[in-house]
Design a protein around this motif. Structure first.
Motif, mmCIF file in Angstrom:
data_model
loop_
_atom_site.group_PDB
_atom_site.id
_atom_site.type_symbol
_atom_site.label_atom_id
_atom_site.label_comp_id
_atom_site.label_asym_id
_atom_site.label_seq_id
_atom_site.Cartn_x
_atom_site.Cartn_y
_atom_site.Cartn_z
ATOM 1 N N ARG A 187 4.309 7.030 1.069
ATOM 2 C CA ARG A 187 5.436 6.103 1.030
ATOM 3 C C ARG A 187 4.915 4.672 0.950
ATOM 4 N N PRO A 188 5.669 3.797 0.295
ATOM 5 C CA PRO A 188 5.224 2.395 0.212
ATOM 6 C C PRO A 188 5.350 1.687 1.552
ATOM 7 N N LEU A 189 4.410 0.797 1.829
ATOM 8 C CA LEU A 189 4.424 0.002 3.062
ATOM 9 C C LEU A 189 3.872 -1.380 2.761
ATOM 10 N N TRP A 190 4.534 -2.393 3.302
ATOM 11 C CA TRP A 190 4.022 -3.756 3.200
ATOM 12 C C TRP A 190 3.253 -4.095 4.480
ATOM 13 N N VAL A 191 1.967 -4.408 4.328
ATOM 14 C CA VAL A 191 1.127 -4.836 5.458
ATOM 15 C C VAL A 191 0.799 -6.306 5.254
ATOM 16 N N GLU A 192 1.357 -7.130 6.104
ATOM 17 C CA GLU A 192 1.154 -8.574 5.984
ATOM 18 C C GLU A 192 -0.224 -8.989 6.471
ATOM 19 N N ILE A 232 0.842 -1.191 0.000
ATOM 20 C CA ILE A 232 0.000 0.000 0.000
ATOM 21 C C ILE A 232 0.885 1.252 0.000
ATOM 22 N N MET A 233 0.260 2.379 -0.290
ATOM 23 C CA MET A 233 0.939 3.666 -0.165
ATOM 24 C C MET A 233 0.343 4.370 1.052
ATOM 25 N N GLN A 234 1.210 4.851 1.923
ATOM 26 C CA GLN A 234 0.761 5.459 3.175
ATOM 27 C C GLN A 234 1.389 6.841 3.357
ATOM 28 N N VAL A 235 0.553 7.805 3.754
ATOM 29 C CA VAL A 235 1.042 9.152 4.059
ATOM 30 C C VAL A 235 1.307 9.240 5.561
ATOM 31 N N PRO A 236 2.563 9.421 5.981
ATOM 32 C CA PRO A 236 2.862 9.534 7.413
ATOM 33 C C PRO A 236 2.135 10.731 8.031
ATOM 34 N N PRO A 237 1.869 10.683 9.337
ATOM 35 C CA PRO A 237 1.237 11.823 10.008
ATOM 36 C C PRO A 237 2.091 13.085 9.901
ATOM 37 N N LYS A 238 1.437 14.239 9.923
ATOM 38 C CA LYS A 238 2.202 15.488 9.904
ATOM 39 C C LYS A 238 3.010 15.641 11.186
ATOM 40 N N TYR A 239 2.498 15.099 12.266
ATOM 41 C CA TYR A 239 3.268 15.099 13.522
ATOM 42 C C TYR A 239 4.052 13.785 13.581
ATOM 43 N N SER A 240 5.131 13.730 12.784
ATOM 44 C CA SER A 240 5.995 12.560 12.752
ATOM 45 C C SER A 240 7.420 13.031 12.489
ATOM 46 N N GLY A 297 8.751 1.158 8.441
ATOM 47 C CA GLY A 297 8.208 2.482 8.160
ATOM 48 C C GLY A 297 6.713 2.632 8.288
ATOM 49 N N GLY A 298 6.052 1.654 8.908
ATOM 50 C CA GLY A 298 4.596 1.737 9.045
ATOM 51 C C GLY A 298 4.167 2.660 10.178
ATOM 52 N N TYR A 299 3.155 3.482 9.912
ATOM 53 C CA TYR A 299 2.574 4.349 10.944
ATOM 54 C C TYR A 299 1.167 3.871 11.262
ATOM 55 N N VAL A 300 0.996 3.348 12.481
ATOM 56 C CA VAL A 300 -0.325 2.889 12.905
ATOM 57 C C VAL A 300 -1.304 4.055 12.943
ATOM 58 N N ARG A 301 -0.813 5.241 13.293
ATOM 59 C CA ARG A 301 -1.697 6.421 13.321
ATOM 60 C C ARG A 301 -2.275 6.712 11.942
ATOM 61 N N SER A 302 -1.484 6.472 10.908
ATOM 62 C CA SER A 302 -1.979 6.693 9.546
ATOM 63 C C SER A 302 -3.038 5.665 9.173
ATOM 64 N N ILE A 303 -2.843 4.421 9.624
ATOM 65 C CA ILE A 303 -3.843 3.377 9.380
ATOM 66 C C ILE A 303 -5.167 3.768 10.012
ATOM 67 N N ALA A 304 -5.127 4.236 11.265
ATOM 68 C CA ALA A 304 -6.345 4.642 11.966
ATOM 69 C C ALA A 304 -7.023 5.806 11.256
ATOM 70 N N ARG A 305 -6.234 6.794 10.871
ATOM 71 C CA ARG A 305 -6.769 7.965 10.159
ATOM 72 C C ARG A 305 -7.415 7.571 8.839
#
Length: 301
Positions: A150-155, A118-126, A177-185
């Motif tokens: 940014r690319p992220l592999w989610v198994e 997936i492509m993930q946008v990190p939080p601005k507060y990161s 490089g995974g941000y759980v906060r981005s997943i929640a958002r």
């Protein structure tokens, strides 16, 4: 003339179960003080309010940090539905709200879009850098900026519970490089109800598990004692995801000087990255080529 570092030359890993309210850097400093270690670093930052495994590398083990940073990691977390915050967690200000509360079926159906590449946008507060500056600093200064995806592999991403209409419990296994906060958002946006992280725990990171970690209280109690030294795990555990080859005595001597050395390998292909052991200890990491290891990192143990 460079000033000599103070402290003990100790190498290995100390696994910490980080508490909420403490930065990853503070944990490293605590471990360094408690062990009177000359050199220490961590493998993978946890947000201050997050809990769970934080593997602290000591001495020569700091050279293996990239292999833990790149390894898969598992998280348990709770998403608060109905609210978006500017930090994507409970520390920020609420910036959007909704009365919509999706049912369990809708939530489970939405999770599939967040699995795989997936492509993930990190939080601005990161801590990601924007034109050389940390994003969180720009955000705190009120700057207007965009963070690139940014690319992220989610198994794996699965729903494990629903305490009430406002909260959903999830478990995720992901790569670097995974941000759980981005997943929640992003899950909240996909469901049309907004969302942010209520709490977060890293269950394991590569070979290290939170359940095996020491608490800060235990580290304080055992500080400057042999009991804490006994908790240090071998440097080699940081190389668990790499194949091992055995160095000959002559090969080990050459590797320690940064030169290609002869190794005995089974099931290793030309060009594979692996690590060499001699007398049960890591000597070097490098690429296997025609019976020799060409070192990229050498351990001075």
């Amino acid at each position: 003339m460079a000033r000599k570092r103070k402290g003990r030359d100790i190498s290995g890993w100390l696994v910490v179960d980080k508490p909420a309210g403490m930065t990853s850097t503070s944990v490293v400093n605590k471990v360094k003080w408690a062990l009177q270690a000359k050199k220490a670093g961590h493998a993978g930052t946890l947000d201050p309010e997050a809990t769970g495994v934080l593997a602290v590398a000591l001495g020569e083990a700091t050279k293996t940090v990239p292999y833990i940073t790149d390894a898969l990691k598992a998280y348990e977390f709770c998403v608060r539905l109905g609210q978006a915050t500017n930090t994507d967690d409970t520390e920020g200000e609420v910036i959007a709200q909704s009365d919509l509360r999706p049912d369990d079926t809708a939530i489970k159906a939405a999770l599939g879009a967040f699995v795989g590449d997936i492509m993930q946008v990190p939080p601005k507060y990161s801590a990601v850098k924007i034109d050389g500056q940390r994003a969180y600093k720009l955000a705190r200064d009120g700057e207007d900026f965009e963070v690139e995806a940014r690319p992220l592999w989610v198994e794996e991403l699965v729903m494990t519970g629903r305490p009430d209409a406002d909260h959903v419990l999830l478990e995720m296994i992901c790569g670097k490089g995974g941000y759980v906060r981005s997943i929640a958002r992003d899950l909240g946006e996909a469901l049309g109800c907004f969302g942010h992280v209520a709490w977060l725990r890293r269950v394991w990171s590569g070979p290290f598990e939170a359940r095996d970690g020491l608490s800060i209280e235990q580290i304080n109690e055992m500080a400057h004692s042999p009991d804490l030294d006994a908790c240090i795990r071998p440097l080699e555990e940081g190389l668990a995801d790499l194949p091992m080859v055995s160095a000959t005595a002559e090969g080990a001597a050459r590797l320690r000087n940064g030169n290609p050395g002869m190794v005995i390998a089974q099931g290793i292909e030309y060009g594979d990255e692996c690590w060499a052991a001699f007398d049960g200890h890591a000597v070097a990491v490098g690429r296997y080529k025609a019976g020799e290891l060409h070192p990229s990192r050498v351990f001075n143990l």
